[in-house]
Design an enzyme around this catalytic site. Structure first.
Site, PDB file in Angstrom:
ATOM      1  N   CYS A   1      -7.344  -1.121   1.602  1.00 28.62           N
ATOM      2  CA  CYS A   1      -6.489  -1.469   2.345  1.00 28.62           C
ATOM      3  C   CYS A   1      -6.918  -1.590   3.808  1.00 28.62           C
ATOM      4  O   CYS A   1      -7.435  -0.757   4.351  1.00 28.62           O
ATOM      5  CB  CYS A   1      -5.416  -0.293   2.352  1.00 28.62           C
ATOM      6  SG  CYS A   1      -3.879  -0.662   3.682  1.00 28.62           S
TER       7      CYS A   1
ATOM      8  N   CYS B   1       0.432   3.202   3.501  1.00 28.68           N
ATOM      9  CA  CYS B   1       0.953   2.631   4.717  1.00 28.68           C
ATOM     10  C   CYS B   1       1.916   1.428   4.815  1.00 28.68           C
ATOM     11  O   CYS B   1       2.230   0.824   6.038  1.00 28.68           O
ATOM     12  CB  CYS B   1      -0.423   2.371   5.563  1.00 28.68           C
ATOM     13  SG  CYS B   1      -1.116   0.725   5.047  1.00 28.68           S
TER      14      CYS B   1
ATOM     15  N   CYS C   1       1.111  -1.124  -0.020  1.00 21.66           N
ATOM     16  CA  CYS C   1      -0.243  -0.046  -0.195  1.00 21.66           C
ATOM     17  C   CYS C   1       0.961   1.172  -0.091  1.00 21.66           C
ATOM     18  O   CYS C   1       1.718   1.295   0.929  1.00 21.66           O
ATOM     19  CB  CYS C   1      -0.815  -0.028   1.256  1.00 21.66           C
ATOM     20  SG  CYS C   1      -1.829   1.509   1.440  1.00 21.66           S
TER      21      CYS C   1
ATOM     22  N   CYS D   1      -8.613  -5.532  -9.770  1.00 15.40           N
ATOM     23  CA  CYS D   1      -8.165  -4.619 -10.781  1.00 15.40           C
ATOM     24  C   CYS D   1      -7.641  -3.103  -9.930  1.00 15.40           C
ATOM     25  O   CYS D   1      -8.669  -2.570  -9.322  1.00 15.40           O
ATOM     26  CB  CYS D   1      -9.341  -4.142 -11.414  1.00 15.40           C
ATOM     27  SG  CYS D   1      -9.070  -2.866 -13.036  1.00 15.40           S
TER      28      CYS D   1
ATOM     29  N   CYS E   1      -5.243   1.055   6.490  1.00 13.49           N
ATOM     30  CA  CYS E   1      -5.349   2.446   6.364  1.00 13.49           C
ATOM     31  C   CYS E   1      -6.591   2.907   5.903  1.00 13.49           C
ATOM     32  O   CYS E   1      -6.950   3.958   5.921  1.00 13.49           O
ATOM     33  CB  CYS E   1      -4.384   3.266   5.834  1.00 13.49           C
ATOM     34  SG  CYS E   1      -4.131   2.944   4.101  1.00 13.49           S
TER      35      CYS E   1
HETATM   36 ZN   LIG Z   1      -2.845   1.208   3.411  1.00 12.77          ZN
END
Ligand SMILES: [Zn+2]
Length: 362
Positions: free
Chosen positions: A327, A281, A278, A350, A330
């Protein structure tokens, strides 16, 4: 008059003097606080609970309460949130939470702000969330526009919730401004302090609680054992903080659920071996092993690296019913998942390149 009557009258006078003194003092003290603060505590009545029995929750002030005897904190009741999407203590499990009962006109409350801001800056990305519960003292402090302006002018960036009906104030048994309540990762009250001061102790307690194991973290590391990619505690930041930390395009996609233009992302054609994290984060999301050529113009994967590291939500925006992928650490928007992917899962994650950070396998 007889001597006895003199005594009775005398007693009445003394009692009356006491009452006048007590009331007079109380309003004088409040006026002092409004004018220039002073004592560090407003309208305080210190009461140390009797904790003689060991099976009773420990509600003493200014002491670090053992986990086994710490009372569960009441949920924050529904006021208006400033600087944040609505939060619940339930959603903040796994984080240490400092709840500050304050009001913007309170001089003693203002004196605690430099410390709260410093704690927020130092520990915000290490697992601390500060929540200001704005319980007003005057009608002027109940006005939402005034509260918003107060928060802005005082430079408060952490989440603040209004408490105009004193529901949260009462649920926590608060009696004075400011009152600081520190909760552990499981939402238990481990420390309470009224008034200014004890800043060093507060910081030490936050450090201790951050070092404590949380039930949630243990669960996650059990699930992800052996992969070395255990999901850690949640990352919660204000909109302002995200805006500062992300690029404008990342902010648009990850915080405002935008989509990058097809075939423009840097990871669409990436064939290197490694892991995609990510971008906000650094939570591990996808492995290059699960990446495939979808021809859509967006990097596509048939499964996340650990199921619990992403979260899925139904998205009905733009007249379509899609499954949004976020995610789980976060809350950043990453993309969508469709069921037209290849084997073994038949899924197509995707993703937006801009939401991912790639690291080569060494
Ligand atoms: Zn994240």
């Amino acid at each position: 008059m007889k001597r006895q009557s003199f005594i009775v009258v005398g007693i009445v006078l003394v009692v009356a003097a006491f009452i006048v003194a007590a009331f007079g003092w109380s309003s004088w003290a409040q006026a002092q606080r409004r004018a220039k603060g002073g004592a560090g505590v407003s309208n305080t009545e210190r009461r140390v609970a009797d904790t003689g029995r060991s099976d009773q929750p420990d509600t003493r002030r200014d002491v670090f309460i053992a986990a086994g005897r710490a009372p569960q904190a009441s949920e924050l009741s529904g006021g208006t949130w400033i600087n944040s999407e609505p939060l619940t203590l339930e959603a903040l499990r796994g984080r240490v939470v400092l709840v500050d009962f304050w009001t913007f006109g309170c001089y003693n409350c203002r004196n605690t702000l430099p410390t709260l801001k410093r704690l927020n800056a130092s520990y915000g990305n290490r697992g601390l969330t500060i929540v200001g519960v704005h319980s007003p003292e005057s009608d002027y402090e109940k006005d939402l526009d005034n509260v918003r302006r107060g928060v802005r002018e005082l430079g408060i960036r952490y989440p603040v919730i209004t408490d105009n009906d004193y529901q949260t104030w009462r649920a926590y048994g608060v009696q004075a401004w400011p009152t600081i309540v520190i909760l552990d990762k499981q939402g238990r009250i481990r420390f309470t302090h009224i008034g200014e001061g004890m800043y060093e102790q507060q910081e030490q307690i936050i450090q201790k609680l951050l070092a404590e194991d949380s039930g949630a973290a243990r669960e996650n590391s059990d699930t992800n054992q052996g992969r070395g990619l255990a999901m850690t505690d949640r990352v919660i930041k204000t909109d302002e903080e995200w805006q500062r930390e992300l690029t404008p395009e990342q902010y648009r996609v990850m915080r405002q659920k935008g989509t990058e233009r097809a075939f423009t992302g840097e990871h669409n054609d990436n064939h290197e071996h490694g892991t995609y994290y990510c971008a906000a984060c650094h939570n591990a999301l996808f492995s290059s092993d699960a990446k495939f050529e979808s021809g859509t113009g967006w990097p596509s994967f048939y499964q996340p690296v650990v199921a619990g590291n992403v979260r899925e939500e139904t998205d009905t925006a733009h007249g379509m019913k899609r499954t949004e992928v976020l995610c789980n650490r976060c809350g950043a928007h990453l993309g969508h998942v469709f069921d037209d992917g290849p084997r073994p899962t038949g899924l197509r994650y995707c993703m937006n390149s801009v939401a991912l950070e790639f690291e080569n396998k060494q």
